[in-house]
Design an enzyme around this catalytic site. Structure first.
Site, PDB file in Angstrom:
ATOM      1  CE1 TYR A 205      71.330 -62.998 -21.120  1.00 53.36           C
ATOM      2  CE2 TYR A 205      73.096 -63.339 -21.922  1.00 53.36           C
ATOM      3  CZ  TYR A 205      72.053 -63.181 -21.809  1.00 53.36           C
ATOM      4  OH  TYR A 205      71.832 -64.552 -23.303  1.00 53.36           O
TER       5      TYR A 205
ATOM      6  CD  GLN B  36      67.392 -67.456 -26.433  1.00 54.82           C
ATOM      7  OE1 GLN B  36      66.924 -68.140 -26.557  1.00 54.82           O
ATOM      8  NE2 GLN B  36      69.035 -67.640 -26.088  1.00 54.82           N
TER       9      GLN B  36
ATOM     10  CD  GLU C  66      71.344 -70.087 -27.372  1.00 57.16           C
ATOM     11  OE1 GLU C  66      70.972 -69.732 -26.999  1.00 57.16           O
ATOM     12  OE2 GLU C  66      72.467 -71.095 -27.826  1.00 57.16           O
TER      13      GLU C  66
ATOM     14  CD  GLU D  77      73.131 -63.656 -25.902  1.00 57.33           C
ATOM     15  OE1 GLU D  77      73.346 -64.128 -24.779  1.00 57.33           O
ATOM     16  OE2 GLU D  77      73.641 -64.417 -27.327  1.00 57.33           O
TER      17      GLU D  77
ATOM     18  CG  ASN E  40      76.740 -65.924 -28.676  1.00 55.28           C
ATOM     19  OD1 ASN E  40      76.344 -65.060 -28.854  1.00 55.28           O
ATOM     20  ND2 ASN E  40      77.141 -67.147 -27.708  1.00 55.28           N
ATOM     21  CD  GLU E  41      77.872 -64.981 -24.944  1.00 54.82           C
ATOM     22  OE1 GLU E  41      78.419 -66.004 -23.827  1.00 54.82           O
ATOM     23  OE2 GLU E  41      76.719 -64.169 -24.123  1.00 54.82           O
TER      24      GLU E  41
HETATM   25  O1  AHR Z   1      71.034 -66.921 -23.398  1.00 51.61           O
HETATM   26  C1  AHR Z   1      70.975 -67.502 -22.915  1.00 51.61           C
HETATM   27  C2  AHR Z   1      73.043 -67.495 -22.971  1.00 51.61           C
HETATM   28  O2  AHR Z   1      73.381 -66.319 -23.010  1.00 51.61           O
HETATM   29  C3  AHR Z   1      73.194 -67.805 -25.017  1.00 51.61           C
HETATM   30  O3  AHR Z   1      73.157 -68.341 -25.272  1.00 51.61           O
HETATM   31  C4  AHR Z   1      74.790 -67.136 -24.252  1.00 51.61           C
HETATM   32  O4  AHR Z   1      75.020 -66.477 -25.611  1.00 51.61           O
HETATM   33  C5  AHR Z   1      74.707 -65.677 -23.266  1.00 51.61           C
HETATM   34  O5  AHR Z   1      75.573 -66.328 -22.197  1.00 51.61           O
END
Ligand code: AHR
Length: 538
Positions: A282, A386, A54, A336, A207-208
């Protein structure tokens, strides 16, 4: 394993909870492992071992794009070492340009002559005082495609739904995929250096969208999704990925999945295709004191424990998706995933969201991959968040300084699962109780997965224990005989071990003895270790 040994394991784990004393190694436990290569299941999509990059902090600029004039060795502006290492692990895809950046990105800013327009970057609000996240647009779709070609990776482009229009999206698809000499957009692409189409198949529709991508409800997003894909130009059969849930929410965000698929029901017309559904997970420690570099026994287990929870999240959303789509035409795209600590170990002030990656992150990645493999029937793709200079990164790079992190080696060790067929593994070890940041929890004493390709079986195993190694006897079911076994192990005496610019080879895989006798191979898996073994069938 004997009952006495099982008792011993449980007692040892319980003692660990009670005392949290030193990390004295204990005598090895025993495990019988049975793999059945005669019952191959679904293919493990190679895309499960995918990537996400990103326009954020030092990911693109400096991490990947150093510029043609840089003294850092580069191929047309792209960091050479990065390309070589990504090739070495067979990186199957790259998701770009975001993340939250994607829903503020206008692709036309990133094409044509230089200098290109300087534009706002979503991550400005996270920059330290006096520093700015100005987007130079030096890295756009042409540079991204060059990177994909150099690496041999499939492009996965996330389109702007949050602040873009369906028309802008459609023009981008045409610009990328229209055959030479057809549309004006194809001529423009050629004038910018790429006569041949990019043939982008994977498109993320936002995205999101529940957050930085538009703050929508699942139902509202379903309406946007329909608008964005109904008139899309089709040159290569697209694979559309719809925004999925925030899987690390306390409730797993099941409401998003219900709202989105519910919003697609009873729509008149040609039917709406959803090829992939993007689940984000996450292992989120942002609200705690946990950091990437300094942690204790509780922090070690807490991260692995929370990471393992992804399996339940996958199963829960898959079950909801099945209510709307019993044939499961829509697959999961976990685009992600990774550990996210509270911050404080950044590579530098502008390298926001970068963090120290240790052996703990390598084991977390291994356990995550074993989960993905075990759910090969459900998962089309996954992308680590990432790849460089960020959360769960494989590389750190600042100017001419560069290192592979311990997590890189998990990707390397798991490479032979890519495209293999999942085979059942039975591990004869009970779960253990481990200390967490608060209280305790249960964790598999050994977790793993296995796959078969041609006459070769790959098995990967993680021993999360900080105290005891495990002697495994691996047997093939159904009378299959082993000809040869090879194994590598990733571990280190210090659970916090990391690779630095000064000591880049502190945590690297080593060969592990794997003697074979008849149908059984014996492997001793050290404490805090990942092992990858391959067996050639006789
Ligand atoms: O990976 C960092 C961020 O985490 C990304 O930009 C977003 O999609 C997520 O919340």
């Amino acid at each position: 394993m004997t009952a006495g040994r099982r008792r011993f394991l449980k007692t040892a784990a319980a003692t660990g909870v009670a005392s949290l004393a030193g990390l004295r190694p204990l005598p090895a436990a025993d495990a019988e492992i049975e793999i059945d290569p005669s019952r191959p299941g679904p293919t493990i999509s190679p895309h499960v071992y995918g990537h996400f990059i990103e326009h954020l902090g030092g990911v693109i600029y400096d991490g990947i794009w150093v510029g043609r004039e840089s003294k850092v060795p580069n191929v047309g502006g792209i960091r050479k070492q990065f390309v070589e290492d990504m090739k070495r692990i067979g990186a199957p895809n790259l998701r770009w340009p975001g993340g939250c950046f994607a829903d503020g990105y206008h692709w036309r800013d990133g094409i044509g002559g230089r200098p290109r327009p300087r534009t706002y970057n979503y991550w400005e609000h996270r920059m330290p005082p006096g520093r700015h996240a100005i987007e130079s647009n030096a890295f756009g779709i042409h540079e991204f495609m060059r990177l994909c070609r150099l690496v041999g990776a499939e492009p996965y482009v996330a389109a702007n739904v949050g602040s873009g229009t369906p028309q802008e999206f459609h023009d981008w698809v045409s610009y990328c995929n229209a055959p030479p000499g057809t549309l004006s957009l194809a001529d423009e692409r050629a004038a910018n250096g790429d006569e041949e189409p990019f043939d982008v198949k994977y498109w993320g529709v936002g995205n999101e969208s529940w957050g930085c991508g538009g703050n929508m409800t699942g139902g509202e997003y379903a309406t946007e999704y329909r608008k964005f894909i109904s008139q899309v130009p089709v040159y290569v059969r697209p694979f559309f990925v719809a925004t999925g849930p925030r899987g690390h929410s306390a409730d797993g965000d099941v409401g998003w999945t219900e709202g989105f698929f519910g919003g697609l029901q009873n729509v008149r017309g040609l039917g709406v295709r959803v090829d992939g559904f993007a689940l984000h997970y996450y292992t989120d420690f942002r609200q705690t004191a946990e950091d990437g570099a300094k942690f204790d026994e509780k922090g070690w287990y807490a991260v692995l424990h929370k990471g393992a929870h992804i399996e339940k999240v996958i199963q829960d959303h898959w079950a909801i998706m099945g209510r709307f789509d019993p044939q499961h035409r829509t697959k999961l795209v976990i685009d992600e995933w990774g550990n996210w600590y509270r911050g404080g170990t950044e590579l530098g002030p502008e390298y926001i969201l970068s963090q120290t990656i240790t052996l703990r992150d390598a084991l977390h990645a291994a356990m995550t991959f074993d989960v993905f493999n075990r759910h090969a029937d459900k998962i089309e793709m996954a992308n680590v968040a990432q790849t460089i200079n960020c959360l769960h990164s494989l590389f750190a790079a600042v100017g001419d300084k560069y290192t592979r992190t311990p997590a890189y080696y998990t990707f390397e060790m798991y490479r032979s699962h890519m495209g293999g067929r999942l085979v059942p593994v039975r591990i004869d070890l009970p779960e253990v109780t481990v200390p967490l940041l608060e209280g305790s929890g249960r964790l598999p004493a050994l977790s793993g997965s296995a796959s078969v390709r041609d006459r070769s079986v790959t098995v990967t195993l993680t021993n999360p224990s900080l105290r005891e190694s495990v002697v495994t006897r691996i047997r093939l079911a159904g009378g299959a005989r082993l000809r040869e076994a090879r194994a590598t192990v990733l571990t280190h005496p210090d659970m916090r071990a990391t690779n630095t610019f000064e000591k880049p080879d502190e945590v690297v895989p080593m060969a592990l003895a794997a003697p074979v006798s008849g149908d059984t191979a014996t492997l001793t898996i050290p404490r805090q270790a990942v092992v990858a073994a391959s067996f050639h069938l006789a």
